[in-house]
Enzyme design. Structure first.
Site, short mmCIF file in Angstrom:
data_model
loop_
_atom_site.label_atom_id
_atom_site.label_comp_id
_atom_site.label_asym_id
_atom_site.label_seq_id
_atom_site.Cartn_x
_atom_site.Cartn_y
_atom_site.Cartn_z
N THR A 1 -21.24 -37.26 47.27
CA THR A 1 -22.31 -38.22 47.52
C THR A 1 -23.69 -37.60 47.48
O THR A 1 -24.64 -38.22 47.00
CB THR A 1 -22.08 -38.86 48.92
N THR B 1 -13.32 -30.00 60.69
CA THR B 1 -12.56 -31.18 60.29
C THR B 1 -13.55 -32.31 60.07
O THR B 1 -14.51 -32.43 60.84
CB THR B 1 -11.61 -31.61 61.44
N THR C 1 -0.98 -28.94 66.25
CA THR C 1 -1.03 -30.16 67.05
C THR C 1 -1.80 -31.29 66.36
O THR C 1 -2.76 -31.04 65.63
CB THR C 1 -1.64 -29.90 68.45
N THR D 1 -17.93 -34.74 51.04
CA THR D 1 -17.51 -34.47 52.42
C THR D 1 -15.99 -34.62 52.62
O THR D 1 -15.44 -34.00 53.53
CB THR D 1 -18.22 -35.42 53.40
N ASP D 2 -15.33 -35.43 51.77
CA ASP D 2 -13.94 -35.77 52.04
C ASP D 2 -13.01 -34.56 52.18
O ASP D 2 -12.15 -34.53 53.05
CB ASP D 2 -13.40 -36.73 50.95
N CYS E 1 -3.53 -33.27 68.06
CA CYS E 1 -4.77 -33.42 68.84
C CYS E 1 -5.90 -32.71 68.10
O CYS E 1 -5.69 -31.68 67.48
CB CYS E 1 -4.63 -32.76 70.21
N SER F 1 -15.00 -35.22 45.75
CA SER F 1 -14.16 -34.17 46.36
C SER F 1 -12.74 -34.64 46.65
O SER F 1 -11.88 -33.84 46.97
CB SER F 1 -14.82 -33.59 47.60
N SER F 2 -12.48 -35.93 46.52
CA SER F 2 -11.09 -36.41 46.65
C SER F 2 -10.24 -35.90 45.48
O SER F 2 -9.01 -35.89 45.56
CB SER F 2 -11.03 -37.93 46.67
#
Ligand code: ASP
Length: 345
Positions: free
Chosen positions: A16, A169, A280, A92-93, A282, A61-62
């Protein structure tokens, strides 16, 4: 300090940030470097010299693939002596995957490699891209009074925060504040000043050589647990032809169902040489398989801990280790050692 004799290579992969709204059609189109300079006149005012390299065609980036990571490593390696730092403009993906992969592939890195992007295209009035771009360039060129780079590692800079790349992330598809480093402190906070958190930034002991790595093995699966997951789903995943490793996304501190069939399938896969890494679901915190009986059974089934690794980092570290021909036992052993600051023991 940002001396005027510094130089930065700006590598534009796509995403983007590099898009400009076509005035007539309103559609988003990819730019070239001249257009970027037109939209970001601030670039001219930067006191370091900036060269650019553009992926042709630029990629969303996908569509990112290990081949593009190899290309980035090659560009950085070939031009390493010429530049003080590198800025990679990236969608960013999958930016967190690329940052993680590069942190393993660029062994002995002693210069900044800063990935950035934006949520709004650079040609849009409210864009976050200009800020991200200009600050990334400044960080890539930043040196101490002895001329040593301030941040000699692979990072993501996004919306005021400089983060260790392999700890990040993408956690927001809409906010400017799109990335988080849940398990490792921020390397620098940007406001009026750039405040570096020196105690958590990688330090270089002596002059080290950059050793580029290109070998990656992508025979990996990510298996995310959920209550009610079927035996045949787990069995099918673990018996995929050619599979060499699985990132098992478990609950909480690394817990999973105690069902007999589940533990048997994991045990059989481990015995067949498939490396299973417990990460995890989480966002923050670490895997501690000894803590509950539900985690302890995994340990007994030959599963190794991913500690506080992100899934992005575990996947790319496995690709890297498997690509280098290590045996399953060697890979398991190396998953328990940080290679580029990606886990806390
Ligand atoms: N799909 C875009 C990409 O990752 C999104 C972005 O750049 O933010 O390339």
């Amino acid at each position: 300090m940002n001396p005027s004799n510094t130089s930065v290579l700006l590598i534009y992969t796509g995403g983007t940030i590099g898009m400009i709204e076509n005035a007539e059609t309103g559609a988003l189109e990819n730019f070239n470097f001249e257009q970027l300079q037109k939209h970001v006149p601030e670039l001219q005012k930067s006191n370091c010299s900036i060269d650019s390299y553009q992926f042709d065609p630029p990629m969303d980036s996908s569509d990112m693939e290990p081949e593009a990571w190899r290309k980035l490593v090659r560009i950085i390696y070939d031009t390493y002596e010429r530049y003080n730092g590198f800025v990679i403009l990236h969608g960013t993906d999958t930016m967190a995957f690329t940052a993680s992969a590069l942190s393993f592939m660029l062994e002995g890195l002693s210069k900044p490699v800063i990935l950035t992007g934006s949520q709004l295209p650079i040609g849009v009035l409210r864009t976050d891209g200009k800020e991200n771009l200009m600050t990334s360039i400044e960080i890539a060129a930043a040196q101490d009074k002895h001329g040593n780079p301030l941040v000699p590692e692979v990072c993501i800079f996004f919306e005021n925060h400089l983060m260790r790349g392999n700890r990040t992330t993408k956690m927001n598809a809409e906010n400017f504040n799109a990335f988080r480093s849940f398990n490792y402190p921020i390397l620098a906070e940007v406001g009026i000043h750039i405040k570096y958190n020196y105690s958590v930034i990688h330090t270089i002991q002596e002059k080290q050589e950059l050793k580029p790595h290109y070998l990656l093995d992508t025979n990996i699966a990510v298996l995310k647990l959920f209550p009610g997951i079927h035996e045949n789903v787990v069995a099918a995943t673990l018996t995929i032809d050619g599979l060499r490793a699985v990132v098992l996304e478990t609950y909480g501190s690394g817990n999973a169902p105690r069902k007999q069939w589940f533990l048997r399938l994991l045990r059989e896969a481990s015995t067949r040489g498939i490396v299973i890494v417990n990460v995890t679901q989480c966002s923050a915190g670490t895997v501690e398989m000894e803590r509950y009986e539900t985690g302890y059974h995994l340990l007994e089934s030959g599963i190794v801990s991913g500690y506080d690794s992100t899934t992005e980092s575990a996947v790319t570290k496995l690709m890297f280790l498997l690509g280098h021909g290590y045996s399953p036992e060697e890979v398991r052993e190396r998953m328990a050692r940080p290679l580029a600051g990606e886990i806390t023991l």
